[in-house]
Design a protein around this motif. Structure first.
Motif, short mmCIF file in Angstrom:
data_model
loop_
_atom_site.label_atom_id
_atom_site.label_comp_id
_atom_site.label_asym_id
_atom_site.label_seq_id
_atom_site.Cartn_x
_atom_site.Cartn_y
_atom_site.Cartn_z
N ALA A 271 -3.95 6.34 -0.32
CA ALA A 271 -3.12 4.80 -0.36
C ALA A 271 -1.99 4.98 0.55
CB ALA A 271 -2.54 4.46 -1.93
N ASN A 272 -1.37 6.30 0.35
CA ASN A 272 -0.14 6.57 1.51
C ASN A 272 -0.64 6.43 2.78
OD1 ASN A 272 1.68 7.19 -0.79
ND2 ASN A 272 1.07 9.17 -0.91
N ILE B 38 1.44 2.48 -3.50
CA ILE B 38 0.49 2.40 -4.43
C ILE B 38 0.57 3.85 -5.26
CG2 ILE B 38 -2.05 2.88 -4.57
CD1 ILE B 38 -2.17 0.40 -2.73
N ALA B 39 0.62 4.90 -4.60
CA ALA B 39 0.69 6.18 -5.15
C ALA B 39 1.86 6.13 -6.42
CB ALA B 39 1.18 7.27 -4.02
N PRO C 116 -10.29 -2.53 2.05
CA PRO C 116 -9.46 -3.41 2.97
C PRO C 116 -9.28 -2.91 4.40
CG PRO C 116 -8.57 -3.70 0.69
CD PRO C 116 -9.54 -2.25 0.98
N GLY D 16 -7.54 8.77 -4.53
CA GLY D 16 -6.83 7.64 -4.07
C GLY D 16 -5.26 7.35 -3.73
N PRO D 17 -4.46 8.25 -4.41
CA PRO D 17 -3.33 8.12 -4.24
C PRO D 17 -2.79 8.56 -2.85
CG PRO D 17 -3.40 8.45 -6.47
CD PRO D 17 -4.77 8.55 -5.98
N GLY D 18 -3.45 9.67 -2.70
CA GLY D 18 -3.04 10.23 -1.18
C GLY D 18 -3.48 9.38 -0.31
N HIS E 91 0.37 4.20 -8.95
CA HIS E 91 -0.62 5.00 -9.87
C HIS E 91 0.08 5.77 -10.95
CE1 HIS E 91 -4.10 7.45 -10.51
NE2 HIS E 91 -3.34 8.48 -10.56
N ILE F 50 -2.62 4.21 3.96
CA ILE F 50 -3.37 2.82 4.13
C ILE F 50 -2.65 1.95 5.32
CG2 ILE F 50 -3.63 0.53 3.29
CD1 ILE F 50 -4.65 2.01 0.69
N ALA F 51 -1.12 1.86 5.11
CA ALA F 51 -0.46 0.89 6.13
C ALA F 51 -0.96 1.25 7.51
CB ALA F 51 0.92 1.25 6.28
N SER G 158 -12.07 0.43 -3.81
CA SER G 158 -11.28 -0.97 -3.77
C SER G 158 -10.17 -0.54 -2.90
CB SER G 158 -10.70 -1.17 -5.05
OG SER G 158 -10.12 -2.29 -5.42
N LEU G 159 -9.49 0.62 -2.84
CA LEU G 159 -8.33 0.94 -1.88
C LEU G 159 -8.85 0.90 -0.36
CD1 LEU G 159 -6.67 3.61 -4.11
CD2 LEU G 159 -5.63 1.09 -3.87
N ALA H 172 1.02 -0.82 0.00
CA ALA H 172 -0.06 -0.03 -0.12
C ALA H 172 0.80 1.09 -0.23
CB ALA H 172 -0.86 -0.09 1.19
N ASN H 173 2.16 1.07 0.79
CA ASN H 173 2.94 2.39 0.83
C ASN H 173 3.61 2.64 -0.48
OD1 ASN H 173 2.72 3.03 3.32
ND2 ASN H 173 4.16 1.55 3.88
N LEU I 97 -6.29 -3.99 -3.10
CA LEU I 97 -5.24 -3.10 -3.08
C LEU I 97 -4.75 -3.14 -4.32
CD1 LEU I 97 -3.78 -3.54 0.64
CD2 LEU I 97 -5.43 -1.65 -0.09
#
Lengths: 513, 513
Positions: B77-78, A80-81, B121, B73-75, A84, B80-81, B117-118, A77-78, A118
């Motif tokens: 995603a960062n 993903i950006a 989870p 989404g990208p922001g 993208h 998510i962890a 989808s991101l 996940a870290n 993810l």
């Protein structure tokens, strides 16, 4: 051999060379396999955004896909950006994500999560290993999908499939050729260009290399067209032998202005211009009403072949028209601004440099300054997910050890993935990062003004200012092992750049704007 | 009012106070609303992993959910962890993710992606705004879901729903009470404890506060049971008035050893112990064959109520047995190791401190040292996604401005989210971070040995060592605006800790192991 060894052997046999990694326990068999097999160089990063951004930059420059190695759902996940950005840039790379042992997955251990959910948004292909024996074959399928789709492909590797014996190196199919554009379509477009009142070509993807730009210039000369480059290309070549090209602007009203008066817009390796964000009263697709749009080739098609065929069909001359010599920018002096930084970079960059432009509000100044610079490649932020520049520069330097890499870097974006500096130091990469330190998210100040907020209150101001404290980029660089220097005039910046280029290795220059 | 204002007003009316944020263009209306409404304090972070980890730490300590504000989404995603950790820790927080204007979503602009989808989870609930008029109501549903599920809830906020007028502040329902355990179940468990040969209680979640631990000690005394705490609790209280408790070990073979000989294991606010990773020859659920497992209350149940009822049914005394005074650890001297760092922290920590333990291979030393420390709260890494400690410390300090926050921090983990230091400096938070600088991912070296690799080759070694260059944590701290000092002996560490506690504000101490 172990499943992990079969995967890395297959990757090496396919010509892959580098794996950017931040592994954990579930990836230990793959980590061991770096030593048990030959051909794959592991490159550690301190944070996964660096791993994936470096893989993107490497793949853009190397022409062969990078591998990434990431730790379960959260580690992935870290990253993903920057995946993208890779997806938007059509970069074919292959992610290996470690997963719990197959028999342990039902236990819902603390690090378990829905990795597929993810991975899907940033992958053209997502699969899972099913056994040690089939892992290499499944890897080959992932690689093939990445090359076919021109997108990241993701293989989720169960720990026991990696650590178990019984791995078998797999055959590696030839990468599929990109689909050719139908000759009929070429003829149609050639005909409409010949009859068009005021046509333009909009190039993207593979059309933006030297050959593509020269071919487009030949077509343009033959039919009286103007040539534009898409906004934020994955890779753009510039140099004395390459015709200059205008970029599509950022804001939709500026795109409408730039395209105003063109009767026809032919798309080659890109899509219809799209507004980066939706703004009240402005369209999603900023194309003037009077401009007809004609797709010729998609980004995944054989774009260079389509251009060549179109040149022939349009009766273009065999060589591009000679461009007038383009003077370099004036040497900057005194206080710095974005244009001064761009000029200083352009004036000092070595021949064959790779310029990674994540300047955001400052980066737009570079293309104008760069038209007179020696031959170079520019990599840009394809997907808008900031924090891409320093990782991409890292990967590009590993792909091209003989070329100087220069980062034209905004400070806000740099703060997301400053950890890339450590990998640059560790791998002794020739990367010079110029931080445009305006100490704010200036693009957001502009957006607030666009939204009608001329005097933001304290809350909004606190969200756009990178002050209180100001970031000390020379200290951050030193912390990660890279020498840094702060400059605040054009003269100092030119001097710092010349010193950096004379001493190959990582450098950081904080340019206070 | 605008949709954005209705959302923030509703949040404030619900008692929410803080929004950790890293916004972009699609969030500008929410940024403006920080000034147009009152009650929500925006806190900027330089990277989204800091945003979500701080929201987790804040919510664990404040008892009311934090908001996060993230960019597409990208922001998201960062972040998510650390939301993974929040999900595992059952932290109810509410994510606001900006999304393109509703009419712009079909254009597939560069930053568009499948946010749902991101988000799924790591979210118990995911929803989207449907209009400015309904946005506040949809926000209230998100908040309610977060509190009901004890999980992050995620509301995806279309930019036009936020910037448009017509917002209506929504009614805020009372948070639902956690489900009570059935009296019949309490009686059953009381009966089996009374007849058990050698029972144990395993506590987790809400059972690990002072009241829970005292109640468990009363039950244990009445039935002759031992009390364990789950591995990696979200929040654990310690102090002179709180009975000490053994933690379940990390490796499954050690869990089997620890539970060996117990006839029965009653689960209160936690599940059956699960192996953090699957290892060959070891079970997913390391519980000895002879130990019967009896769930009493799930993490989301009324755990404290269940403990009280069980104490009554078991005929426990009204007060916990008096524990013998627990001496503090010996003052460390000379070269540092993990135990010495733990001892130094425990010996100097102010009364009422919050200790955020992301020591990873070093962190296990703290609980033993801490038994004699003044009353304090320990927050741990619930989901195993490293990079949580410094952000959590940031959030905890905002939740509890009158308590000292101490980070017991591994260096490898710290490198993921070192950007948290900047928010600590900016918000002038009383956080002292002690970096256990062993300059390696020591946990991975241990895992390689477990996998039978006693002498790793150069590839594997390069994946576990944080050297070449060594990180200079004092420089990194200075770069982000936090004063730092390096120590290499017990005496120096004690001195540095005392100085830091005497001068409230952010400090970093690099303890070279």
């Amino acid at each position: 051999m172990k499943g992990s060894e079969s995967v890395l052997s297959t990757a090496a046999a396919a010509g892959m060379r580098v794996c950017f990694a931040n592994p954990g326990t579930t990836e230990m068999a793959l980590v061991e396999a770096f030593d048990a097999t030959t051909g794959i160089r592991p490159v550690l990063a301190l944070a996964e955004g660096v791993v994936t951004g470096a893989a993107d930059g490497y793949t853009r420059m190397a022409g062969v896909p990078a591998l990434t190695l990431l730790h379960l759902g959260p580690g992935f996940a870290n990253g993903i950006a920057n995946l993208h950005n890779a997806r938007r840039g059509r970069t074919p790379l292959v992610n290996l994500i470690g997963e719990h042992a197959s028999w342990h997955q039902a236990a819902d251990a603390p690090l378990a999560s829905d990795i597929d959910s993810l991975a899907a948004p940033v992958s053209g292909w997502v699969g899972r290993t099913t056994s040690a024996a089939r892992a290499a074959e499944e890897f080959a399928a992932a690689r093939q999908a990445a090359l076919r789709d021109r997108m990241p492909a993701t293989l989720i590797c169960a720990a026991d499939h990696m650590w178990s014996d019984g791995g078998v190196e797999a055959a590696v199919p030839e990468p599929p050729a990109p689909p050719a554009v139908a000759p009929e379509r070429i003829e149609e477009v050639a005909k409409l260009l010949a009859g068009a009142a005021r046509p333009a070509l909009l190039l993207g993807g593979d059309a933006l290399d030297g050959e593509g730009l020269r071919t487009a210039a030949r077509i343009a000369a033959a039919v009286g067209a103007e040539v534009f480059a898409e906004r934020s290309p994955a890779r753009l070549e510039r140099g004395p032998d390459i015709p200059a090209v205008r970029s599509v602007p950022y804001f939709p009203e500026d795109v409408l202005d730039a395209l105003d008066g063109f009767s026809d817009l032919v798309l080659v390796g890109t899509g219809t211009p799209v507004a980066f964000f939706g703004y009240q009263g402005l369209p999603s697709f900023p194309v003037p009403d009077g401009t007809a749009v004609h797709p010729l080739a998609d980004k995944g098609d054989d774009v260079r072949g389509a251009l060549r065929a179109l040149a022939e069909a349009a009766g273009a001359a065999a060589t591009a028209p000679t461009a007038p010599p383009r003077p370099g920018p004036t040497a900057p002096s005194g206080a710095l601004n974005a244009s001064a930084v761009a000029a200083a970079i352009a004036l000092t960059q070595p021949d064959g440099a790779i310029v990674v432009n994540e300047g955001v509000s400052s980066g737009g100044a570079y293309p104008a300054a760069a038209t007179g610079a020696p031959a170079h490649t520019e990599l840009t932020l394809t997907g808008g997910a900031i924090g891409s520049g320093m990782p991409m520069a890292t990967g590009a330097a590993i792909a091209c050890p003989d070329r100087a890499v220069i980062g034209f870097q905004a400070d806000g974006s740099a703060a997301y993935t400053a950890q890339a500096l450590w990998t640059q130091a560790r791998e002794e990469l020739d990367v010079t990062t110029v931080i445009c330190a305006n100490q704010r998210y200036r693009i957001l100040e502009a957006e607030l003004r666009r939204a009608g907020v001329d005097e933001p209150g304290p809350g909004a101001t606190s969200m756009t200012r990178l002050a209180g404290p100001v970031l000390d980029w020379t200290a951050i660089a030193r912390g990660f092992g890279v020498p840094g220097v702060r400059v605040s005039t054009g003269e100092e910046l030119l001097d710092a750049l010349r010193r950096a280029h004379a001493d190959p290795g990582p450098h950081l220059i904080e340019a206070v704007l």
